[in-house]
Write an enzyme that holds these catalytic residues in place. Structure first.
Site, mmCIF file in Angstrom:
data_model
loop_
_atom_site.group_PDB
_atom_site.id
_atom_site.type_symbol
_atom_site.label_atom_id
_atom_site.label_comp_id
_atom_site.label_asym_id
_atom_site.label_seq_id
_atom_site.Cartn_x
_atom_site.Cartn_y
_atom_site.Cartn_z
ATOM 1 N N ASP A 117 0.857 -1.182 0.000
ATOM 2 C CA ASP A 117 0.000 0.000 0.000
ATOM 3 C C ASP A 117 0.891 1.228 0.000
ATOM 4 O O ASP A 117 1.984 1.227 0.581
ATOM 5 C CB ASP A 117 -0.899 0.013 1.234
ATOM 6 C CG ASP A 117 -2.027 -1.011 1.159
ATOM 7 O OD1 ASP A 117 -2.435 -1.359 0.042
ATOM 8 O OD2 ASP A 117 -2.492 -1.442 2.224
ATOM 9 N N ASP A 136 -7.069 -1.294 -4.730
ATOM 10 C CA ASP A 136 -8.223 -1.025 -3.868
ATOM 11 C C ASP A 136 -9.193 -0.050 -4.533
ATOM 12 O O ASP A 136 -10.413 -0.179 -4.393
ATOM 13 C CB ASP A 136 -7.768 -0.461 -2.520
ATOM 14 C CG ASP A 136 -6.899 -1.427 -1.738
ATOM 15 O OD1 ASP A 136 -7.035 -2.649 -1.941
ATOM 16 O OD2 ASP A 136 -6.069 -0.953 -0.929
#
Length: 170
Positions: A117, A136
């Site tokens: 991330d 995402d």
């Protein structure tokens, strides 16, 4: 089905290219933090061993396998559903985005043992501690697109008129 395939491949490729550029070429893994447009957009290095926001992220090998298996099963279910029910082009693109994003995160788990991330957004004096990635975004956009654009299986009245047809009272 080709639309789903191409949208999925595009989502997977965009995610992996973004991660490679930001994490490896810009050396975010070493630097840990890059302010892009503070406070709105920042790059913050994160290793997500769970699902959204790190939930169920014990980091064990079993949880990695379980989460990856669930993601693949979800992708298969979406493909089966889209094939069984005729869908609009936008619904097919949405399904492809959702599948591509999910598989991009599975690929991260296979390559690194966790999901990379790097995106952090904050606004209006609120400091958001969470990070996410482009996969995402594709997952969220795909799921939202399916809610908005998917046919309901009863002749498509939901997508065409916005309301489901009523059954006559007998």
């Amino acid at each position: 089905m080709r639309i789903i395939l191409w949208a999925g491949l595009a989502a997977l490729a965009v995610d992996q290219i973004c991660k490679y550029v930001v994490i490896h070429m810009m050396e975010l893994a070493r630097i840990r933090s890059i302010d892009v447009l503070p406070p709105l957009l920042n790059f913050r290095y994160g290793e997500n061993r769970g699902i959204n926001f790190g939930l169920f992220g014990g980091g064990s090998e079993a949880s990695r396998i379980i989460l990856s298996t669930l993601a693949v099963l979800l992708c298969i279910a979406i493909l089966w559903w889209a094939r069984k029910n005729a869908q609009t082009t936008l619904a097919k693109i949405s399904a492809g985005f959702l599948i591509g994003g999910a598989l991009a995160n599975v690929l991260d788990r296979l390559l690194y043992g966790y999901v990379l991330d790097f995106l952090n957004v904050s606004c209006c004096g609120i400091n958001n501690p969470f990070v996410f990635n482009t996969a995402d975004i594709f997952i969220f956009a795909g799921a939202l697109g399916l809610v908005i654009f998917a046919e309901d299986g009863r002749g498509g009245a939901k997508a065409k008129g916005g309301k489901k047809p009523r059954k006559p009272i007998v």
